[in-house]
Write an enzyme that holds these catalytic residues in place. Structure first.
Site, PDB file in Angstrom:
ATOM      1  CG  HIS A   1       5.493   6.556   0.905  1.00  0.00           C
ATOM      2  ND1 HIS A   1       5.024   5.665   1.826  1.00  0.00           N
ATOM      3  CD2 HIS A   1       4.399   7.147   0.371  1.00  0.00           C
ATOM      4  CE1 HIS A   1       3.699   5.694   1.851  1.00  0.00           C
ATOM      5  NE2 HIS A   1       3.295   6.591   0.973  1.00  0.00           N
TER       6      HIS A   1
HETATM    7  C1  BDR Z   1       5.158   4.405  -3.094  1.00  0.00           C
HETATM    8  O1  BDR Z   1       4.284   4.404  -4.216  1.00  0.00           O
HETATM    9  C2  BDR Z   1       4.233   5.680  -4.798  1.00  0.00           C
HETATM   10  O2  BDR Z   1       2.911   6.096  -4.868  1.00  0.00           O
HETATM   11  C3  BDR Z   1       5.099   6.581  -3.971  1.00  0.00           C
HETATM   12  O3  BDR Z   1       5.844   7.455  -4.802  1.00  0.00           O
HETATM   13  C4  BDR Z   1       6.003   5.650  -3.208  1.00  0.00           C
HETATM   14  O4  BDR Z   1       7.173   5.356  -3.928  1.00  0.00           O
HETATM   15  C5  BDR Z   1       4.367   4.295  -1.826  1.00  0.00           C
HETATM   16  O5  BDR Z   1       3.622   3.117  -1.832  1.00  0.00           O
END
Ligand code: BDR
Ligand code: CA
Length: 311
Positions: free
Chosen positions: A241
């Site tokens: 992500h």
């Molecule tokens: C986001 O939430 C966190 O768990 C990850 O680091 C990312 O920023 C994804 O939904």
């Protein structure tokens, strides 16, 4: 000239890769790393940021402690995804360096106010608490923020924390709403694009084959982190992500999207934290966000692997 950025983060394995990618990239000048409670609480997120800077010998990059909790709600964390440390899978020693005495929000405000005509790019990859606090406390920073490139939200992809809410927005929807209404140009990397930014087993093999302490740490973290997504979504690997934000700043051509109006639900118990993306322009409202939806996945992975290999 390298583009000045502040990374606002809650490491997190994918945050860790985002930080390392930025530190490996001459196109970017990381002015500081600000931490926010999210994936795990404070002070763990700060300890993790310090650990990562030490791993790559970049203790010159200052780390600032930010919010311990969302603006008005209880903190919700994600050890169920990231493990009890937030960066499980990498066995990094306790840091010897410490965070700066200045608060993260003060650092963001002071840095933006002091910025030249090019401004500062903010890169929030956790809940938006620090960014919202900075904008609310000192609106004079708004014209100094060149862009906010953030990871958060989801529209066609739905949510990963509730059926409609993505984690970063769900944790602090009030902060997110303030940021999306701030007038700052926003580029949004939601689950719609990050779920296409997968690290597949063959990519993990490439990272392992780098055969350096950094390569080993990244492969270890991603090996741990992928188990959750593979089980939950039945996808072949973990979505990277947060590194999407940094990859975009290095090479914007890796991504495509559309300018849309985005709002955040803050009231409904059922849908709190949902990002309402007017993808089809049905409201006629002026767009406030560049919403990314497509990625050149192989170009993105090549960039991540090549840069990690240089650390
Ligand atoms: C986001 O939430 C966190 O768990 C990850 O680091 C990312 O920023 C994804 O939904
Ligand atoms: Ca994150």
């Amino acid at each position: 000239m390298a583009r000045p950025i502040i990374i606002d983060t809650d490491p997190g394995q994918d945050d860790a890769v985002a930080i390392l990618l930025a530190l490996a990239s001459p196109e970017l000048d990381v002015l500081g790393i600000t931490t926010v409670a999210g994936n795990v609480p404070q002070p763990l997120v700060t300890t993790n940021a310090l650990r990562l800077c030490e791993l790559v010998g970049r203790t010159d990059v200052p780390v600032f402690i930010g919010a311990h909790q969302p603006l008005v709600r209880e903190l919700f964390t994600a050890e169920y995804v990231h493990g009890p440390t937030g960066i499980d899978g990498a066995d990094l020693p306790d840091p010897v360096t410490t965070a700066q005495p200045k608060h993260a929000v003060d650092f963001i405000i002071d840095t933006c106010l002091a910025a030249g005509t090019d401004g500062v790019t903010l890169c929030p990859v956790g809940p938006l608490t620090n960014i919202a606090s900075a904008i609310a406390r000192e609106p004079m920073i708004i014209p100094k923020i060149r862009e906010i490139a953030l990871m958060g939200g989801g529209f066609f992809a739905g949510g990963n924390t509730t059926p409609v809410a993505e984690f970063n927005i769900y944790v602090d929807p009030d902060a997110a709403s303030l940021v999306f209404n701030s007038g700052v140009p926003i580029t949004m990397f939601s689950l719609d694009v990050t779920h296409k930014a997968l690290v597949l087993p063959e990519d993990l093999d490439r990272i392992r084959a780098i055969d350096t302490p950094v390569g080993e740490a990244v492969a270890g973290m991603l090996g741990y982190y992928e188990r959750h997504d593979v089980e939950k979504y039945g996808i072949a690997g973990a979505p990277l992500h947060d590194p999407c934000v940094i990859a975009y700043l290095i090479d914007p051509d890796l991504f495509t999207g559309k300018a849309c109006r985005v709002d955040v639900e803050t009231e409904s118990e059922l849908t709190v934290g949902q990002t309402i993306v007017d993808w089809w322009g049905v409201t006629g409202a002026e767009p406030n966000t560049m919403v990314m939806s497509e990625i050149d996945r192989s170009g993105f992975i090549d960039l991540v692997v090549e840069r990690i290999a240089e650390l």
